[in-house]
Design a protein around this motif. Sequence first.
Motif, PDB file in Angstrom:
ATOM      1  N   GLU A 148      56.159  33.183  51.151  1.00 51.47           N
ATOM      2  CA  GLU A 148      56.146  32.484  52.426  1.00 51.47           C
ATOM      3  C   GLU A 148      54.721  32.182  52.896  1.00 51.47           C
ATOM      4  OE1 GLU A 148      57.813  33.645  56.765  1.00 51.47           O
ATOM      5  OE2 GLU A 148      59.190  33.970  55.085  1.00 51.47           O
ATOM      6  N   LYS A 149      53.860  33.197  52.876  1.00 53.79           N
ATOM      7  CA  LYS A 149      52.469  32.975  53.282  1.00 53.79           C
ATOM      8  C   LYS A 149      51.621  34.203  52.995  1.00 53.79           C
ATOM      9  CE  LYS A 149      52.889  34.197  58.154  1.00 53.79           C
ATOM     10  NZ  LYS A 149      52.794  33.728  59.532  1.00 53.79           N
ATOM     11  N   ILE A 150      50.321  34.011  53.170  1.00 49.62           N
ATOM     12  CA  ILE A 150      49.337  35.080  53.069  1.00 49.62           C
ATOM     13  C   ILE A 150      48.608  35.144  54.406  1.00 49.62           C
ATOM     14  CG2 ILE A 150      47.189  35.824  51.946  1.00 49.62           C
ATOM     15  CD1 ILE A 150      48.132  34.374  49.419  1.00 49.62           C
ATOM     16  N   ILE A 151      48.367  36.371  54.871  1.00 42.81           N
ATOM     17  CA  ILE A 151      47.576  36.572  56.087  1.00 42.81           C
ATOM     18  C   ILE A 151      46.292  37.286  55.680  1.00 42.81           C
ATOM     19  CG2 ILE A 151      47.478  37.591  58.390  1.00 42.81           C
ATOM     20  CD1 ILE A 151      50.560  37.484  58.430  1.00 42.81           C
ATOM     21  N   LYS A 196      38.041  29.519  41.951  1.00 36.12           N
ATOM     22  CA  LYS A 196      37.974  29.809  40.510  1.00 36.12           C
ATOM     23  C   LYS A 196      39.162  30.645  40.043  1.00 36.12           C
ATOM     24  CE  LYS A 196      33.951  31.304  38.968  1.00 36.12           C
ATOM     25  NZ  LYS A 196      32.569  31.815  38.922  1.00 36.12           N
ATOM     26  N   ALA A 197      39.624  31.577  40.874  1.00 36.91           N
ATOM     27  CA  ALA A 197      40.778  32.409  40.500  1.00 36.91           C
ATOM     28  C   ALA A 197      42.098  31.792  40.970  1.00 36.91           C
ATOM     29  CB  ALA A 197      40.626  33.816  41.074  1.00 36.91           C
ATOM     30  N   ALA A 198      42.069  31.095  42.105  1.00 29.82           N
ATOM     31  CA  ALA A 198      43.302  30.548  42.690  1.00 29.82           C
ATOM     32  C   ALA A 198      43.780  29.287  41.960  1.00 29.82           C
ATOM     33  CB  ALA A 198      43.089  30.228  44.164  1.00 29.82           C
ATOM     34  N   LEU A 199      42.863  28.555  41.362  1.00 38.10           N
ATOM     35  CA  LEU A 199      43.190  27.311  40.646  1.00 38.10           C
ATOM     36  C   LEU A 199      44.066  26.367  41.464  1.00 38.10           C
ATOM     37  CD1 LEU A 199      43.815  28.593  37.008  1.00 38.10           C
ATOM     38  CD2 LEU A 199      41.771  27.483  37.936  1.00 38.10           C
ATOM     39  N   GLY A 200      43.728  26.189  42.745  1.00 37.50           N
ATOM     40  CA  GLY A 200      44.451  25.248  43.597  1.00 37.50           C
ATOM     41  C   GLY A 200      45.560  25.866  44.431  1.00 37.50           C
ATOM     42  N   ALA A 201      45.874  27.139  44.244  1.00 31.61           N
ATOM     43  CA  ALA A 201      46.967  27.770  44.996  1.00 31.61           C
ATOM     44  C   ALA A 201      46.649  27.899  46.488  1.00 31.61           C
ATOM     45  CB  ALA A 201      47.309  29.138  44.411  1.00 31.61           C
ATOM     46  N   GLY A 240      48.666  43.913  43.663  1.00 34.79           N
ATOM     47  CA  GLY A 240      49.410  42.867  44.368  1.00 34.79           C
ATOM     48  C   GLY A 240      50.400  42.163  43.459  1.00 34.79           C
ATOM     49  N   GLY A 241      49.987  41.856  42.247  1.00 36.14           N
ATOM     50  CA  GLY A 241      50.884  41.201  41.302  1.00 36.14           C
ATOM     51  C   GLY A 241      52.094  42.054  40.972  1.00 36.14           C
ATOM     52  N   ILE A 242      51.875  43.341  40.800  1.00 39.86           N
ATOM     53  CA  ILE A 242      52.981  44.248  40.477  1.00 39.86           C
ATOM     54  C   ILE A 242      53.972  44.327  41.639  1.00 39.86           C
ATOM     55  CG2 ILE A 242      53.591  46.673  40.048  1.00 39.86           C
ATOM     56  CD1 ILE A 242      50.910  46.852  38.454  1.00 39.86           C
ATOM     57  N   MET A 262      36.272  37.892  46.505  1.00 40.54           N
ATOM     58  CA  MET A 262      36.833  36.536  46.466  1.00 40.54           C
ATOM     59  C   MET A 262      37.713  36.342  45.234  1.00 40.54           C
ATOM     60  SD  MET A 262      33.942  34.074  47.991  1.00 40.54           S
ATOM     61  CE  MET A 262      32.668  34.786  49.004  1.00 40.54           C
ATOM     62  N   HIS A 263      37.373  37.020  44.143  1.00 38.84           N
ATOM     63  CA  HIS A 263      38.221  36.949  42.955  1.00 38.84           C
ATOM     64  C   HIS A 263      39.606  37.532  43.268  1.00 38.84           C
ATOM     65  CE1 HIS A 263      39.688  37.186  38.858  1.00 38.84           C
ATOM     66  NE2 HIS A 263      40.075  38.406  39.166  1.00 38.84           N
ATOM     67  N   ASN A 264      39.658  38.679  43.935  1.00 36.80           N
ATOM     68  CA  ASN A 264      40.943  39.281  44.302  1.00 36.80           C
ATOM     69  C   ASN A 264      41.736  38.364  45.226  1.00 36.80           C
ATOM     70  OD1 ASN A 264      40.796  41.651  42.777  1.00 36.80           O
ATOM     71  ND2 ASN A 264      39.750  42.773  44.406  1.00 36.80           N
ATOM     72  N   VAL A 265      41.077  37.768  46.200  1.00 38.86           N
ATOM     73  CA  VAL A 265      41.751  36.853  47.129  1.00 38.86           C
ATOM     74  C   VAL A 265      42.339  35.667  46.349  1.00 38.86           C
ATOM     75  CG1 VAL A 265      41.437  35.279  49.089  1.00 38.86           C
ATOM     76  CG2 VAL A 265      40.357  37.556  49.110  1.00 38.86           C
ATOM     77  N   GLY A 266      41.546  35.072  45.479  1.00 38.63           N
ATOM     78  CA  GLY A 266      42.029  33.936  44.692  1.00 38.63           C
ATOM     79  C   GLY A 266      43.190  34.303  43.791  1.00 38.63           C
ATOM     80  N   ALA A 267      43.112  35.476  43.163  1.00 40.19           N
ATOM     81  CA  ALA A 267      44.185  35.926  42.273  1.00 40.19           C
ATOM     82  C   ALA A 267      45.473  36.182  43.059  1.00 40.19           C
ATOM     83  CB  ALA A 267      43.761  37.179  41.520  1.00 40.19           C
ATOM     84  N   ILE A 268      45.367  36.703  44.277  1.00 41.58           N
ATOM     85  CA  ILE A 268      46.547  36.923  45.123  1.00 41.58           C
ATOM     86  C   ILE A 268      47.181  35.579  45.481  1.00 41.58           C
ATOM     87  CG2 ILE A 268      47.315  37.701  47.405  1.00 41.58           C
ATOM     88  CD1 ILE A 268      46.823  40.062  45.519  1.00 41.58           C
ATOM     89  N   PHE A 269      46.368  34.589  45.812  1.00 43.06           N
ATOM     90  CA  PHE A 269      46.897  33.248  46.095  1.00 43.06           C
ATOM     91  C   PHE A 269      47.663  32.698  44.888  1.00 43.06           C
ATOM     92  CE2 PHE A 269      44.276  32.826  49.909  1.00 43.06           C
ATOM     93  CZ  PHE A 269      45.025  31.959  50.689  1.00 43.06           C
TER      94      PHE A 269
END
Length: 177
Positions: A54-57, A72-77, A166-168, A38-45
């Motif tokens: 455009e979007k995430i699938i 916690k990682a997405a901070l509202g994204a 993902g960030g890179i 879930m941390h990885n998912v939030g960070a990707i968002f």
Amino acid sequence: MSSTKKLKLEELGRIDIETFKQTQKTPLVVVLDNVRSMHNVGAIFRTADAFLLEKIILCGITPQPPHREIHKAALGATESVDWIYEKDIATALQNLKVDNFQILGIEQTSDSKMITDYSINKEEKYALVLGNEVDGLSEEALSEYDAFLEIPQLGTKHSLNVSVCGGIVMWEFFKSL
């Protein structure tokens, strides 16, 4: 003595969610293939929000918002970035092909190119697929990809954390698109 000062949140000039929704997006989709953290998912968002994707699938076992650990990682994204859930990765990739996306797996394969050697075309739309933290991309969908890209790594480790990777790759494509 330097006169540099850190900016306060209100000085950053960030847009609100409604403005974000109406802003032209980067022609880039991120697909999460059985990402379990879930941390990885939030960070990707959060990174997708930063680069106006455009979007995430979300596919397979990838957790979906709303969830406290994602937030916690997405901070509202998760509120600003559009997302959908598709149980089957192959179906998700086939749907993207119908919409003329180039499907790029971020994976070390016998055919992968270094991301630094890949030519990004501003006229194309791209889908970047990130796989499971341990197993990588799902084997059953490998035939759906147009290309595989990897990030050069010079140290002793053979992989990066999914959200770092993902960030890179999002940054590499954002710069060109």
